[in-house]
Design a protein around this motif. Sequence first.
Motif, PDB file in Angstrom:
ATOM      1  N   GLU A 492     -48.403 -62.002  50.443  1.00  0.00           N
ATOM      2  CA  GLU A 492     -49.446 -61.509  51.348  1.00  0.00           C
ATOM      3  C   GLU A 492     -50.299 -60.459  50.645  1.00  0.00           C
ATOM      4  OE1 GLU A 492     -48.438 -58.842  54.617  1.00  0.00           O
ATOM      5  OE2 GLU A 492     -46.375 -58.782  53.894  1.00  0.00           O
ATOM      6  N   LEU A 493     -51.579 -60.448  50.994  1.00  0.00           N
ATOM      7  CA  LEU A 493     -52.516 -59.501  50.409  1.00  0.00           C
ATOM      8  C   LEU A 493     -52.568 -58.243  51.267  1.00  0.00           C
ATOM      9  CD1 LEU A 493     -54.813 -58.884  48.336  1.00  0.00           C
ATOM     10  CD2 LEU A 493     -56.389 -59.874  50.003  1.00  0.00           C
ATOM     11  N   VAL A 494     -52.382 -57.091  50.628  1.00  0.00           N
ATOM     12  CA  VAL A 494     -52.530 -55.811  51.325  1.00  0.00           C
ATOM     13  C   VAL A 494     -53.789 -55.150  50.777  1.00  0.00           C
ATOM     14  CG1 VAL A 494     -50.162 -55.417  52.019  1.00  0.00           C
ATOM     15  CG2 VAL A 494     -50.834 -54.861  49.730  1.00  0.00           C
ATOM     16  N   VAL A 495     -54.733 -54.898  51.665  1.00  0.00           N
ATOM     17  CA  VAL A 495     -56.106 -54.613  51.256  1.00  0.00           C
ATOM     18  C   VAL A 495     -56.245 -53.306  50.483  1.00  0.00           C
ATOM     19  CG1 VAL A 495     -58.451 -54.254  52.106  1.00  0.00           C
ATOM     20  CG2 VAL A 495     -56.978 -55.931  53.207  1.00  0.00           C
ATOM     21  N   LEU A 496     -55.538 -52.265  50.890  1.00  0.00           N
ATOM     22  CA  LEU A 496     -55.755 -50.956  50.273  1.00  0.00           C
ATOM     23  C   LEU A 496     -55.002 -50.768  48.962  1.00  0.00           C
ATOM     24  CD1 LEU A 496     -55.856 -48.496  53.311  1.00  0.00           C
ATOM     25  CD2 LEU A 496     -57.711 -49.693  52.182  1.00  0.00           C
ATOM     26  N   GLY A 497     -54.070 -51.680  48.651  1.00  0.00           N
ATOM     27  CA  GLY A 497     -53.379 -51.606  47.359  1.00  0.00           C
ATOM     28  C   GLY A 497     -52.337 -50.508  47.300  1.00  0.00           C
ATOM     29  N   SER A 498     -52.127 -49.967  46.101  1.00  0.00           N
ATOM     30  CA  SER A 498     -51.074 -48.990  45.847  1.00  0.00           C
ATOM     31  C   SER A 498     -51.252 -47.729  46.685  1.00  0.00           C
ATOM     32  CB  SER A 498     -51.067 -48.617  44.363  1.00  0.00           C
ATOM     33  OG  SER A 498     -50.352 -47.421  44.139  1.00  0.00           O
ATOM     34  N   MET A 499     -50.170 -47.320  47.362  1.00  0.00           N
ATOM     35  CA  MET A 499     -50.203 -46.082  48.136  1.00  0.00           C
ATOM     36  C   MET A 499     -50.473 -44.884  47.228  1.00  0.00           C
ATOM     37  SD  MET A 499     -47.216 -44.322  50.482  1.00  0.00           S
ATOM     38  CE  MET A 499     -46.165 -43.987  49.056  1.00  0.00           C
ATOM     39  N   LEU A 500     -49.845 -44.860  46.042  1.00  0.00           N
ATOM     40  CA  LEU A 500     -50.023 -43.743  45.115  1.00  0.00           C
ATOM     41  C   LEU A 500     -51.491 -43.608  44.705  1.00  0.00           C
ATOM     42  CD1 LEU A 500     -48.852 -41.492  43.371  1.00  0.00           C
ATOM     43  CD2 LEU A 500     -48.367 -43.205  41.607  1.00  0.00           C
ATOM     44  N   THR A 501     -52.104 -44.722  44.346  1.00  0.00           N
ATOM     45  CA  THR A 501     -53.511 -44.701  43.944  1.00  0.00           C
ATOM     46  C   THR A 501     -54.402 -44.260  45.102  1.00  0.00           C
ATOM     47  OG1 THR A 501     -53.102 -46.488  42.368  1.00  0.00           O
ATOM     48  CG2 THR A 501     -55.393 -46.097  43.002  1.00  0.00           C
ATOM     49  N   ILE A 503     -53.599 -42.338  47.650  1.00  0.00           N
ATOM     50  CA  ILE A 503     -53.412 -40.905  47.907  1.00  0.00           C
ATOM     51  C   ILE A 503     -54.195 -40.072  46.902  1.00  0.00           C
ATOM     52  CG2 ILE A 503     -51.705 -39.039  47.782  1.00  0.00           C
ATOM     53  CD1 ILE A 503     -49.679 -40.962  49.020  1.00  0.00           C
ATOM     54  N   ILE A 504     -54.141 -40.471  45.628  1.00  0.00           N
ATOM     55  CA  ILE A 504     -54.830 -39.716  44.583  1.00  0.00           C
ATOM     56  C   ILE A 504     -56.346 -39.791  44.757  1.00  0.00           C
ATOM     57  CG2 ILE A 504     -55.290 -39.627  42.090  1.00  0.00           C
ATOM     58  CD1 ILE A 504     -52.367 -40.543  41.679  1.00  0.00           C
ATOM     59  N   LYS A 505     -56.854 -40.969  45.136  1.00  0.00           N
ATOM     60  CA  LYS A 505     -58.303 -41.154  45.252  1.00  0.00           C
ATOM     61  C   LYS A 505     -58.876 -40.588  46.545  1.00  0.00           C
ATOM     62  CE  LYS A 505     -59.046 -45.276  42.371  1.00  0.00           C
ATOM     63  NZ  LYS A 505     -59.524 -46.680  42.369  1.00  0.00           N
ATOM     64  N   HIS A 506     -58.090 -40.567  47.618  1.00  0.00           N
ATOM     65  CA  HIS A 506     -58.629 -40.179  48.932  1.00  0.00           C
ATOM     66  C   HIS A 506     -57.773 -39.107  49.608  1.00  0.00           C
ATOM     67  CE1 HIS A 506     -61.242 -43.688  48.577  1.00  0.00           C
ATOM     68  NE2 HIS A 506     -60.176 -44.412  48.315  1.00  0.00           N
ATOM     69  N   TRP A 608     -41.560 -36.853  47.788  1.00  0.00           N
ATOM     70  CA  TRP A 608     -42.154 -35.731  47.047  1.00  0.00           C
ATOM     71  C   TRP A 608     -43.506 -36.140  46.458  1.00  0.00           C
ATOM     72  CZ3 TRP A 608     -44.020 -34.481  42.289  1.00  0.00           C
ATOM     73  CH2 TRP A 608     -44.188 -33.127  42.010  1.00  0.00           C
ATOM     74  N   GLU A 609     -43.587 -37.361  45.908  1.00  0.00           N
ATOM     75  CA  GLU A 609     -44.866 -37.850  45.374  1.00  0.00           C
ATOM     76  C   GLU A 609     -45.927 -37.889  46.474  1.00  0.00           C
ATOM     77  OE1 GLU A 609     -44.700 -41.245  42.333  1.00  0.00           O
ATOM     78  OE2 GLU A 609     -42.938 -41.579  43.595  1.00  0.00           O
ATOM     79  N   MET A 610     -45.522 -38.371  47.639  1.00  0.00           N
ATOM     80  CA  MET A 610     -46.472 -38.518  48.735  1.00  0.00           C
ATOM     81  C   MET A 610     -46.981 -37.161  49.206  1.00  0.00           C
ATOM     82  SD  MET A 610     -44.273 -41.424  50.771  1.00  0.00           S
ATOM     83  CE  MET A 610     -45.169 -41.283  52.318  1.00  0.00           C
ATOM     84  N   PHE A 611     -46.060 -36.236  49.489  1.00  0.00           N
ATOM     85  CA  PHE A 611     -46.442 -34.957  50.075  1.00  0.00           C
ATOM     86  C   PHE A 611     -46.962 -33.962  49.037  1.00  0.00           C
ATOM     87  CE2 PHE A 611     -44.013 -36.862  53.461  1.00  0.00           C
ATOM     88  CZ  PHE A 611     -44.672 -36.434  54.603  1.00  0.00           C
ATOM     89  N   SER A 612     -46.887 -34.329  47.747  1.00  0.00           N
ATOM     90  CA  SER A 612     -47.548 -33.534  46.705  1.00  0.00           C
ATOM     91  C   SER A 612     -48.925 -34.111  46.390  1.00  0.00           C
ATOM     92  CB  SER A 612     -46.704 -33.505  45.430  1.00  0.00           C
ATOM     93  OG  SER A 612     -46.688 -34.786  44.808  1.00  0.00           O
ATOM     94  N   TYR A 613     -49.302 -35.167  47.123  1.00  0.00           N
ATOM     95  CA  TYR A 613     -50.591 -35.845  46.952  1.00  0.00           C
ATOM     96  C   TYR A 613     -50.745 -36.420  45.541  1.00  0.00           C
ATOM     97  CZ  TYR A 613     -52.069 -34.642  51.600  1.00  0.00           C
ATOM     98  OH  TYR A 613     -52.158 -34.583  52.973  1.00  0.00           O
ATOM     99  N   GLY A 614     -49.663 -37.101  45.103  1.00  0.00           N
ATOM    100  CA  GLY A 614     -49.758 -37.892  43.885  1.00  0.00           C
ATOM    101  C   GLY A 614     -49.425 -37.162  42.597  1.00  0.00           C
ATOM    102  N   GLN A 615     -48.808 -35.979  42.692  1.00  0.00           N
ATOM    103  CA  GLN A 615     -48.397 -35.301  41.462  1.00  0.00           C
ATOM    104  C   GLN A 615     -47.265 -36.074  40.782  1.00  0.00           C
ATOM    105  OE1 GLN A 615     -47.624 -31.061  41.728  1.00  0.00           O
ATOM    106  NE2 GLN A 615     -49.071 -30.834  43.438  1.00  0.00           N
ATOM    107  N   ARG A 616     -47.123 -35.879  39.470  1.00  0.00           N
ATOM    108  CA  ARG A 616     -46.054 -36.539  38.716  1.00  0.00           C
ATOM    109  C   ARG A 616     -44.764 -35.751  38.860  1.00  0.00           C
ATOM    110  NH1 ARG A 616     -48.091 -37.670  32.718  1.00  0.00           N
ATOM    111  NH2 ARG A 616     -46.032 -38.656  32.661  1.00  0.00           N
TER     112      ARG A 616
END
Length: 686
Positions: A492-501, A503-506, A608-616
């Motif tokens: 199945e196609l998920v339109v918005l793609g990677s959650m990590l990407t 979060i970092i972009k928006h 942690w990645e999510m709530f840090s808004y994409g930090q490594r």
Amino acid sequence: MNNHCDTGEINWYHGKISRDTAEIILLDPEIKADGLFLVRESNSASGDYVLCVLQNNEVVHYQIRRHGEDAFFSIDGQNIMHGLETLIEHYCKVNDPSLGVQLSKPVIKDPPPHDTRRHGRTNLLHRAISQANCKVVTELLKCGYRNLEAKNQEGQTALHLASQMGHDQIVEKLISCGANVNCRDTEGYTPLHFACQNNLLSTVKILLTFGGANIQLRNSSTGWVALHEASSYGHLDIVSLLLSMNAPSRPRTFDDLLPADLAHSNGHTEVERILNEFVPPTPTSRKEQWYHGKLDRHEATTILKTRDNDGCFLVRMNRQNGYVLSMMCTNQCYHFQIQNRNKYYFIDNGPYLDSLEHLIQHYALFPDGLPNKLEVPVCPAVIPPLPKGFPFTLRKSKPKQLIEFQDNITRDNLILDEVIGEGEFGSVYKGIYQNLEGNEEKVAIKMLRYDMSSTNKLEFLREAHVMANLNHPCIIKLIGICEGPPLLMVQELVVLGSMLTYIIKHPEHISPNYELKMWAAQIASGMCYLENKRFVHRDLAARNILLEDRHQAKISDFGLSRMLNVDKDYYKASNGGRWPIKWYAPESYSYGTFSSASDVWSYGVTLWEMFSYGQRPYDEMEGVQVINILEKGERLKRTPRCPEEVFKTMEMCWAYEPKERPTFSQLSKIFASDSDYENFKDFIKL
């Protein structure tokens, strides 16, 4: 430079500049410093603004959202403040966790627009109206006077003053010149509130009929609408006028008082009688136009997104047999619980209404707290049955059709479009699949690289085998395999793609108390399903979560997944390779042992990645360094925008001993029981 900005200085507004221009200004080496900021007009959402802040040598853009028609704004959706200047003053004075840094110094430009301000100074137009000098007012307006929305020290505009004093001729002139009829003053009153208080019947008529004033706009401090004001003062003619113009007879204040209660407490018996005996007109809205019966949140969202019209809506029942209004606005789907009390229906703190039909009719006339008026009802394909107690019985709806896995899709049935990602085995394409019924659907297609070994081909097929046995709304669904060559996996196609990407972009579009918590709940629910199926994922990370939309996250990438043996609760890896050590539990990097408990550790890192808004995670540390600090008992630190309760959940996931970590079943309940997300229980069965 001072640590805190001068809260009396409001010349920080830079108008409609671009994101890039804002970054060039803030990164000027001559003024660059943490907390340096400016405010610009949003280029993506009309009426909104953007706070641009320099922190750690990077410019971060925070969306400032406008709430309603007047000057109420927030950054996180929770701390709503009256006036842009009030909001900026707050973040100058307080090191609020919703920002990553305290505002320290503005880049000086212009003051914010008049209609965004809480209060200002008395000007020539204010004085002319106070003196009832219609001639001066007329001349000012003829000259194109630009300060119509300017406010005096009480936050009142020219229209406030004219409406308060009953200067009808001036009221009409101001409205003709574009004055905002729905603007609130510092105390939360609109021009209509003042006209109702002062029993100015003709002014009320002008504001409503000529000015289009919002009859249901609340006082921001008390929750009073125009009918509360008129009823409290006992102004019978205005009460009758408001009722004749579709004002609901039972609006509620923030203290849950009705107009009839206010009339009673002030001794206005005739007004009280009229309100209590008032019978609303029969609604033209009918249940068969919008009632869909039992429908979960995901199904409702899917139906509405096919229409994609602002204000399109439907009503459904959730798992607890309660009603939910689902509607679209600006490409987002919103869900509102319809409550029932003392035979009346209502949404949040909205008015008491006599029936579901009356409720829909009301919100078709007024947004009244919803993001938009209800415009277009979405009819069910088959009219569903209504619960017991309704006067008629209707036909049952069709069961939901599930996607069937196809063992061998022919290449002729696939059309490959643009590349949307790169993975370990090859590329991922957007494409179209023509299914067995001849219908076309948009899909994602994984293609194995031609130069991959036979071992990698087996791994690719093994991932497909794993996915073929999974069926859960929070897990990517595999549609089938095309043996090629090349070997293709269709899912199945998920339109918005990677959650990590995403979060970092928006980051400005994502709230830690809304989207992030919802995604966290959905990931936990999907992992709970895998836990019950005795699967270990082994590669749970933000990069492997995909977004169907802003309300739906799905777990993907099962290249490392394994099914547990019947007699074991863990999987022992025998092969080496590139392991994501920073996401691995101690027993995994030390002994190659994987279980649902080790997936829980990875879930904590994903949070942690999510709530840090994409930090490594662990920044630039090597895997060996990470292992060393974990063995010493150190863990990742809480980031500024992460809620305290969410970080406590992360820490639970990082218990050294696997048996001390929560299960995914427990984690699902932690997020799904969050009071802000009761509707999640409708969406998925935990």
